[in-house]
Structures are given as C-alpha cells and as structure tokens.
Write a protein that holds these residues in place. Structure first.
Motif, PDB file in Angstrom:
ATOM      1  N   LEU A   1       0.839  -1.201   0.000  1.00 29.27           N
ATOM      2  CA  LEU A   1       0.000   0.000   0.000  1.00 29.27           C
ATOM      3  C   LEU A   1       0.875   1.252   0.000  1.00 29.27           C
ATOM      4  O   LEU A   1       1.825   1.353   0.779  1.00 29.27           O
ATOM      5  CB  LEU A   1      -0.895  -0.033   1.244  1.00 29.27           C
ATOM      6  CG  LEU A   1      -1.871   1.117   1.445  1.00 29.27           C
ATOM      7  CD1 LEU A   1      -3.188   0.571   1.999  1.00 29.27           C
ATOM      8  CD2 LEU A   1      -1.298   2.122   2.433  1.00 29.27           C
TER       9      LEU A   1
ATOM     10  N   ILE B   1      -8.056   6.194   9.625  1.00 27.66           N
ATOM     11  CA  ILE B   1      -9.107   5.900   8.637  1.00 27.66           C
ATOM     12  C   ILE B   1     -10.434   5.766   9.374  1.00 27.66           C
ATOM     13  O   ILE B   1     -11.468   6.274   8.945  1.00 27.66           O
ATOM     14  CB  ILE B   1      -8.809   4.593   7.868  1.00 27.66           C
ATOM     15  CG1 ILE B   1      -7.407   4.640   7.272  1.00 27.66           C
ATOM     16  CG2 ILE B   1      -9.851   4.345   6.798  1.00 27.66           C
ATOM     17  CD1 ILE B   1      -6.967   3.363   6.586  1.00 27.66           C
TER      18      ILE B   1
ATOM     19  N   TYR C   1     -12.380  -6.755   2.761  1.00 24.95           N
ATOM     20  CA  TYR C   1     -11.100  -6.231   3.232  1.00 24.95           C
ATOM     21  C   TYR C   1     -11.232  -5.893   4.721  1.00 24.95           C
ATOM     22  O   TYR C   1     -11.939  -4.956   5.074  1.00 24.95           O
ATOM     23  CB  TYR C   1     -10.794  -4.973   2.422  1.00 24.95           C
ATOM     24  CG  TYR C   1      -9.407  -4.364   2.537  1.00 24.95           C
ATOM     25  CD1 TYR C   1      -8.719  -4.295   3.737  1.00 24.95           C
ATOM     26  CD2 TYR C   1      -8.797  -3.810   1.425  1.00 24.95           C
ATOM     27  CE1 TYR C   1      -7.456  -3.722   3.817  1.00 24.95           C
ATOM     28  CE2 TYR C   1      -7.545  -3.220   1.486  1.00 24.95           C
ATOM     29  CZ  TYR C   1      -6.882  -3.182   2.692  1.00 24.95           C
ATOM     30  OH  TYR C   1      -5.651  -2.592   2.761  1.00 24.95           O
TER      31      TYR C   1
ATOM     32  N   GLU D   1      -9.787  -4.270   7.792  1.00 17.16           N
ATOM     33  CA  GLU D   1      -8.809  -3.190   7.968  1.00 17.16           C
ATOM     34  C   GLU D   1      -8.698  -2.810   9.441  1.00 17.16           C
ATOM     35  O   GLU D   1      -9.669  -2.330  10.042  1.00 17.16           O
ATOM     36  CB  GLU D   1      -9.280  -1.980   7.137  1.00 17.16           C
ATOM     37  CG  GLU D   1      -8.488  -0.707   7.313  1.00 17.16           C
ATOM     38  CD  GLU D   1      -7.058  -0.826   6.811  1.00 17.16           C
ATOM     39  OE1 GLU D   1      -6.205  -1.248   7.599  1.00 17.16           O
ATOM     40  OE2 GLU D   1      -6.819  -0.471   5.638  1.00 17.16           O
TER      41      GLU D   1
ATOM     42  N   GLY E   1      -6.454  -0.625  10.343  1.00 16.90           N
ATOM     43  CA  GLY E   1      -5.975   0.761  10.307  1.00 16.90           C
ATOM     44  C   GLY E   1      -4.474   0.820  10.130  1.00 16.90           C
ATOM     45  O   GLY E   1      -3.734  -0.038  10.630  1.00 16.90           O
TER      46      GLY E   1
ATOM     47  N   ALA F   1      -1.697   0.268  12.980  1.00 19.30           N
ATOM     48  CA  ALA F   1      -2.355  -0.310  14.164  1.00 19.30           C
ATOM     49  C   ALA F   1      -1.308  -1.068  14.979  1.00 19.30           C
ATOM     50  O   ALA F   1      -0.345  -1.605  14.418  1.00 19.30           O
ATOM     51  CB  ALA F   1      -3.468  -1.260  13.721  1.00 19.30           C
TER      52      ALA F   1
ATOM     53  N   ILE G   1       0.531  -5.131  10.265  1.00 24.75           N
ATOM     54  CA  ILE G   1       1.360  -6.315   9.960  1.00 24.75           C
ATOM     55  C   ILE G   1       2.780  -5.830   9.692  1.00 24.75           C
ATOM     56  O   ILE G   1       3.041  -5.162   8.691  1.00 24.75           O
ATOM     57  CB  ILE G   1       0.786  -7.088   8.747  1.00 24.75           C
ATOM     58  CG1 ILE G   1      -0.625  -7.581   9.080  1.00 24.75           C
ATOM     59  CG2 ILE G   1       1.701  -8.248   8.351  1.00 24.75           C
ATOM     60  CD1 ILE G   1      -1.433  -8.036   7.884  1.00 24.75           C
TER      61      ILE G   1
ATOM     62  N   GLY H   1       1.701  -1.570   4.606  1.00 29.16           N
ATOM     63  CA  GLY H   1       1.976  -0.204   4.179  1.00 29.16           C
ATOM     64  C   GLY H   1       3.133   0.390   4.950  1.00 29.16           C
ATOM     65  O   GLY H   1       4.215   0.635   4.401  1.00 29.16           O
TER      66      GLY H   1
HETATM   67  C1  1GP Z   1      -3.572  -1.832   5.001  1.00 32.27           C
HETATM   68  O1  1GP Z   1      -4.022   0.302   5.953  1.00 32.27           O
HETATM   69  C2  1GP Z   1      -3.265  -0.842   5.999  1.00 32.27           C
HETATM   70  O2  1GP Z   1      -4.811  -2.390   5.180  1.00 32.27           O
HETATM   71  C3  1GP Z   1      -1.816  -0.550   6.036  1.00 32.27           C
HETATM   72  O3  1GP Z   1      -1.484  -0.802   7.329  1.00 32.27           O
HETATM   73  O4  1GP Z   1       0.455   0.650   7.412  1.00 32.27           O
HETATM   74  O5  1GP Z   1      -0.137  -0.828   9.339  1.00 32.27           O
HETATM   75  O6  1GP Z   1       0.774  -1.803   7.228  1.00 32.27           O
HETATM   76  P1  1GP Z   1      -0.003  -0.691   7.839  1.00 32.27           P
END
Ligand code: 1GP
Length: 244
Positions: free
Chosen positions: A20, A137, A170, A172, A174, A177, A203, A223
């Motif tokens: 992401l 989010i 999906y 999520e 956040g 997190a 993760i 992400g």
């Molecule tokens: C994907 O929004 C997340 O679903 C991204 O999360 O930045 O914690 O990896 P991270």
C-alpha cells in the motif's frame, strides 16, 4: 489481462501480497522507488490510497512515477471523487460497510461512478470492514467500529457484503495499528465466506504475516513497513512468510 483475472490466477498459487502506498506520505519519486523495491522482492500489486487531502496533482504525479518504475498492477482506492486518475490498471471500488456516514458507504462512490464507467476503468467491488482500532481511517470515516472480540458482527457484515456481490472483503485494522486483526476473527469470517479475504493494518513482521495467512487471509496488505529505513529486508521477510 484484467486485474481481476490477474488476482484470481495469483490466488490459485497461494497468498497474495499487496504493497500500500499513500501519496501523502512521500514524494512521487520516493513512491516510485518503493513500488520498484516492492516488485523486486515479490509483492504482487501496488495499491495507491486516496485519503482526504490528496490533490489531483499529487495523485497524477505519483501514478506516473509508480507506473514508470514497476510493471505489476497498480490499483487505486479513492475515498470519493476529489482526486481521480485514469492511468491506474484498476480501481478497488470501495464500500466502507460499517460507516455511519452514508457518504462513505455509497455517496462518494456515486460521485465517481459515472465517470469511471464512461472511461471504461476496471472496477473491483471491495467491501471494507473497519476493525478497532481503525486508526486515522476509522476516525475520518465516522465508523461504527467493530471490536476485536466481536467475531459474529464482523462475520455478519462480511457475509452481507458477499451477498451484495462484493468480490473481496477487506478487513482493515488501520494504518500503523498496534496489532493485526486477531487470528480468531480472520478464522471465524473465513469459515462463513466464499469470496477472498484481504487483511491489512499492523502487519510488521514475518510472524504477523504468517499468523494472518494461517488464519485464512487470502491477500495480505502492508503499508507502514515501507516507510522506514531498511524496508527492503523487512518486506523480503514478510514475503517469504507468505510465499513459502
Ligand atoms: C492496510 O491500511 C493498511 O490495510 C496498512 O497498514 O500501514 O499498518 O501496514 P499498515
């Protein structure tokens, strides 16, 4: 080949990984480098998110550089019609299932729908389910947050979305997190669901990734780990936990 078909083919081979990229967090050049590295270590797809505050110029520039630096599919998830770009390979057309504000359930999407259809952009309907903490989010979208122990509510929303015809669900937690979605919740939802399950948020390690995969995630999204130094190695170890 359509992105939907690409994903279906990838899913037959095992767990899919999505990287992401939030254009608000780095320059377009840096986003391009991240995408290139993600592809080099084995990520399957780049997902660009359009959160509030994203300008049209930033989105266009980020899309241009990412497309230039990578050859894996690049997909966009808009929050609404504020910033749109037609050089992506597809759009995850999102329904934020547990939002109180109808703007995120269908209102923003309706503003973008006609133009996306007229431009013949591939859209993949995705039901987003926000699980606590939800982070920014969650705050931004006025969410009726599902608690981490409410497996039944999460499963009920997920199955409702499947019955509405969403192609992916999906989960999520956040961005950034503290922990990923609980394995027990992923397992409970997976038991009821017939469409692929995407899991993201929090993760950061190979252990997290393996746990989420073993619980039943078909697609794993990361992400934050690409935003800090040394991300190539972290991403590589996550990919090895997903693809072994
Ligand atoms: C994907 O929004 C997340 O679903 C991204 O999360 O930045 O914690 O990896 P991270």
């Amino acid at each position: 080949m359509s992105v939907a078909q690409y994903l279906t083919d990838k899913l037959k081979l095992g767990t899919v990984h999505i990287t992401l990229v939030d254009p608000l967090k780095q320059s377009a050049e840096a986003a391009g480098r991240l995408a290139q590295t993600a592809q080099e270590v084995g990520s399957d797809l780049i997902l660009v998110v359009g959160l509030s505050g994203l300008s049209q110029t930033n989105l266009l520039e980020t899309a241009r550089v990412i497309k230039d630096k990578s050859t894996i599919p690049v997909v966009y998830t808009p929050s609404g019609a504020e910033a749109l770009c037609f050089s992506f390979d597809a759009v995850f057309f999102p329904c934020f299932l547990n939002c109180n504000n109808a703007r995120f359930v269908c209102g923003g999407q309706s503003q973008a729908s006609v133009i996306l259809k007229r431009m013949e952009i591939e859209t993949i309907p995705v039901g987003y389910l926000m699980i606590e903490p939800g982070m920014k989010i969650g705050d931004a979208k006025d969410v009726n947050m599902i608690t981490r122990d409410n497996y039944w509510q999460a499963s009920s929303f997920a199955v409702a979305a499947e019955l509405f015809g969403m192609q992916y669900i999906y989960l999520e937690a956040g961005t950034s997190a503290a922990q990923p979605i609980p394995a027990g919740m992923i397992r409970a939802i997976k038991k009821e669901l017939s469409v692929p399950l995407i899991v993201g948020g929090g993760i950061r390690t190979a252990v997290d990734a393996r746990r989420v995969r073993q619980a039943g995630a078909d697609v794993v999204v990361t992400g934050t780990i690409i935003e800090n130094a040394g991300y190539r190695e972290r991403l590589r170890s996550i990919l090895s936990a997903l693809k072994d």
